[in-house]
Design an enzyme around this catalytic site. Structure first.
Site, PDB file in Angstrom:
ATOM      1  N   HIS A 105       0.827  -1.218   0.000  1.00  0.00           N
ATOM      2  CA  HIS A 105       0.000   0.000   0.000  1.00  0.00           C
ATOM      3  C   HIS A 105       0.855   1.259   0.000  1.00  0.00           C
ATOM      4  O   HIS A 105       2.079   1.226   0.206  1.00  0.00           O
ATOM      5  CB  HIS A 105      -0.934   0.001   1.215  1.00  0.00           C
ATOM      6  CG  HIS A 105      -0.239   0.035   2.545  1.00  0.00           C
ATOM      7  ND1 HIS A 105       0.335   1.166   3.075  1.00  0.00           N
ATOM      8  CD2 HIS A 105      -0.049  -0.940   3.482  1.00  0.00           C
ATOM      9  CE1 HIS A 105       0.849   0.908   4.253  1.00  0.00           C
ATOM     10  NE2 HIS A 105       0.646  -0.375   4.529  1.00  0.00           N
ATOM     11  N   HIS A 107       4.791  -2.062  10.099  1.00  0.00           N
ATOM     12  CA  HIS A 107       4.308  -3.063  11.051  1.00  0.00           C
ATOM     13  C   HIS A 107       3.974  -4.385  10.348  1.00  0.00           C
ATOM     14  O   HIS A 107       3.172  -5.170  10.840  1.00  0.00           O
ATOM     15  CB  HIS A 107       3.076  -2.537  11.794  1.00  0.00           C
ATOM     16  CG  HIS A 107       3.390  -1.459  12.772  1.00  0.00           C
ATOM     17  ND1 HIS A 107       3.433  -0.118  12.414  1.00  0.00           N
ATOM     18  CD2 HIS A 107       3.714  -1.504  14.105  1.00  0.00           C
ATOM     19  CE1 HIS A 107       3.746   0.614  13.464  1.00  0.00           C
ATOM     20  NE2 HIS A 107       3.929  -0.206  14.519  1.00  0.00           N
ATOM     21  N   CYS A 109       3.379  -4.645   6.716  1.00  0.00           N
ATOM     22  CA  CYS A 109       2.978  -4.433   5.324  1.00  0.00           C
ATOM     23  C   CYS A 109       4.179  -3.971   4.500  1.00  0.00           C
ATOM     24  O   CYS A 109       5.234  -3.617   5.023  1.00  0.00           O
ATOM     25  CB  CYS A 109       1.874  -3.377   5.240  1.00  0.00           C
ATOM     26  SG  CYS A 109       0.285  -3.929   5.894  1.00  0.00           S
TER      27      CYS A 109
END
Length: 416
Positions: free
Chosen positions: A326, A342, A344
């Site tokens: 993302h 964390h 991703c």
């Protein structure tokens, strides 16, 4: 020469067929009995048990017997309306044929019986009957996944059962009836995830631009004493280009390939110590333009130093537990240099938008050189490709049977 009736057949302990021998003259141009037209024993056929509107019990075996010292059965072929053969065994002396696999429920059967008398003159008889339908509560239904459409080359085929199947023999019956075909053709196998779910994948990824069809031939087939195959809807999907994103947590770069050729190199950040990104092959599960991400969803206490509550854009999901590729504009200074997320894979908004527009369900995201755990094979997305081909095949109910398929086994003739 006159041939007196000598043979009768009994079907499923319910259909009694009287003499198959009928009066004929075994004389052809050669005068040899084998040159005669097979005699028709229709006038000698009688039935007992369920006939007409009644249905035969599919639990009972199909049996054909010959009466008389000199008469014998030479061949029996029994098929249902779908063209599935009934596996059977013919005695060496030709006196008895019986089925060795259950009949299908709610099916129409046609039985071809060939005989000969003491002079070798051939007889023929065609019989038909219907089997009953078990209750709907006994129906084992299969739902294939994903939904029909276009996917990446990493998308497995899934089969969800509405009832658990635990017995290895019953699993073999189910698996034999589940068929997957692809064009171009590939080597593949089913793998039992649990008692109600199977996955099918090739040895390698699917070919690009392939057409894959999954279907079930289980309808009417006996699985266990209390379970019969029900109707299932077939599935067809296609694949697009082979898209692979190799996420290197060590170099902090993602390299993207289309059909084996590099098309982009993107600076990234992955999971920091304590939140390392999972290693291994993952498959894109879906895409969300906007996601609200909270630390509490992964066990981080609200208000702690690691707590977060952020709006996230261009989010491509790769695990059900919340791992995404993302946009992370807050970490652009670390992208390409260090891991600060964390778990991703974060990148600039522009790169995330490109990735979001380029990748779709079924495309491949592989993480390497992370200190995180390995991707789970099942339960948190599609980690199927992290299982070796040898281990994958061991998850098939057919891996150690080495036996022919009793549903499609050909007819048998007596030993001479």
């Amino acid at each position: 020469m006159n041939h007196s009736p000598r043979i009768r057949t009994v079907l499923g302990c319910t259909l009694l067929v009287a003499a198959l021998g009928a009066g004929v003259t075994a004389c052809g141009s050669s005068g040899h009995p084998l040159s005669a037209k097979p005699y028709d024993a229709a006038s000698q056929i009688t039935f007992s048990g369920p006939v007409g509107a009644k249905k035969a019990d599919p639990d009972k075996p199909l049996e054909v017997t010959a009466q008389g010292d000199e008469s014998r059965i030479t061949d029996v072929t029994a098929t249902d309306a779908m063209g599935r053969y009934v596996a059977g065994e013919l005695a060496a002396d030709g006196k008895r044929w019986h089925s060795t696999a259950p009949l299908a429920a709610d099916a129409h059967y046609t039985v071809h019986v060939s005989t000969e008398d003491e002079d070798g003159a051939p007889g023929r008889k065609v019989l038909s009957f219907d089997t009953g339908n078990p209750s709907k509560e006994k129906a084992l239904k299969v739902t294939f996944g994903p939904e029909g459409g276009k996917y990446g080359v990493g998308q497995p085929i899934t089969a969800e059962l509405n009832k658990p199947v635990k017995d290895p023999k019953a699993r073999a019956v189910v698996e034999r009836a589940l068929k997957v075909d692809s064009q171009p053709a590939v080597q593949g196998a089913w793998h039992w995830v649990d008692s109600k779910e199977l996955h099918f994948r090739p040895k390698e990824y699917w070919p690009a631009h392939a057409t894959i069809t999954a279907r079930s031939n289980l309808e009417g087939i006996k699985v266990t004493d209390r379970l019969w195959g029900g109707k299932s809807k077939a599935l067809t999907i296609t694949t697009g280009d082979r898209l692979e994103a190799i996420t290197d947590a060590g170099s902090h770069y993602m390299t993207v390939y289309r059909n084996g050729e590099e098309i982009n190199s993107i600076p990234i950040t992955t999971g920091k110590p304590g939140f390392e990104t999972r290693n291994g092959v993952k498959v894109v599960l879906g895409q969300e333009y906007y996601v609200r991400m909270r630390g509490t969803s992964i066990g981080i206490a609200e208000g702690s130093s690691d707590s977060y509550n952020l709006p996230v854009y261009y989010a491509t999901r790769v695990t059900w537990s919340g791992e995404y590729v993302h946009a992370a504009p807050w970490s652009t200074g670390s992208q390409g240099y260090e891991n600060v997320s964390h778990g991703c894979t974060g990148m600039s908004t522009g790169n995330a938008e490109w990735f979001f527009d380029t990748f779709h369900k079924g495309d491949i995201v592989k993480v390497v050189n992370s200190y995180g755990d390995d991707m789970d094979p099942f339960g948190n997305g599609f980690g199927d490709w992290n299982v070796s081909w040898k281990k994958w095949q061991e998850g098939s109910a057919l891996s150690n049977t080495g036996k022919p398929d009793p549903v499609s086994q050909a007819r048998l003739s007596p030993e001479v």
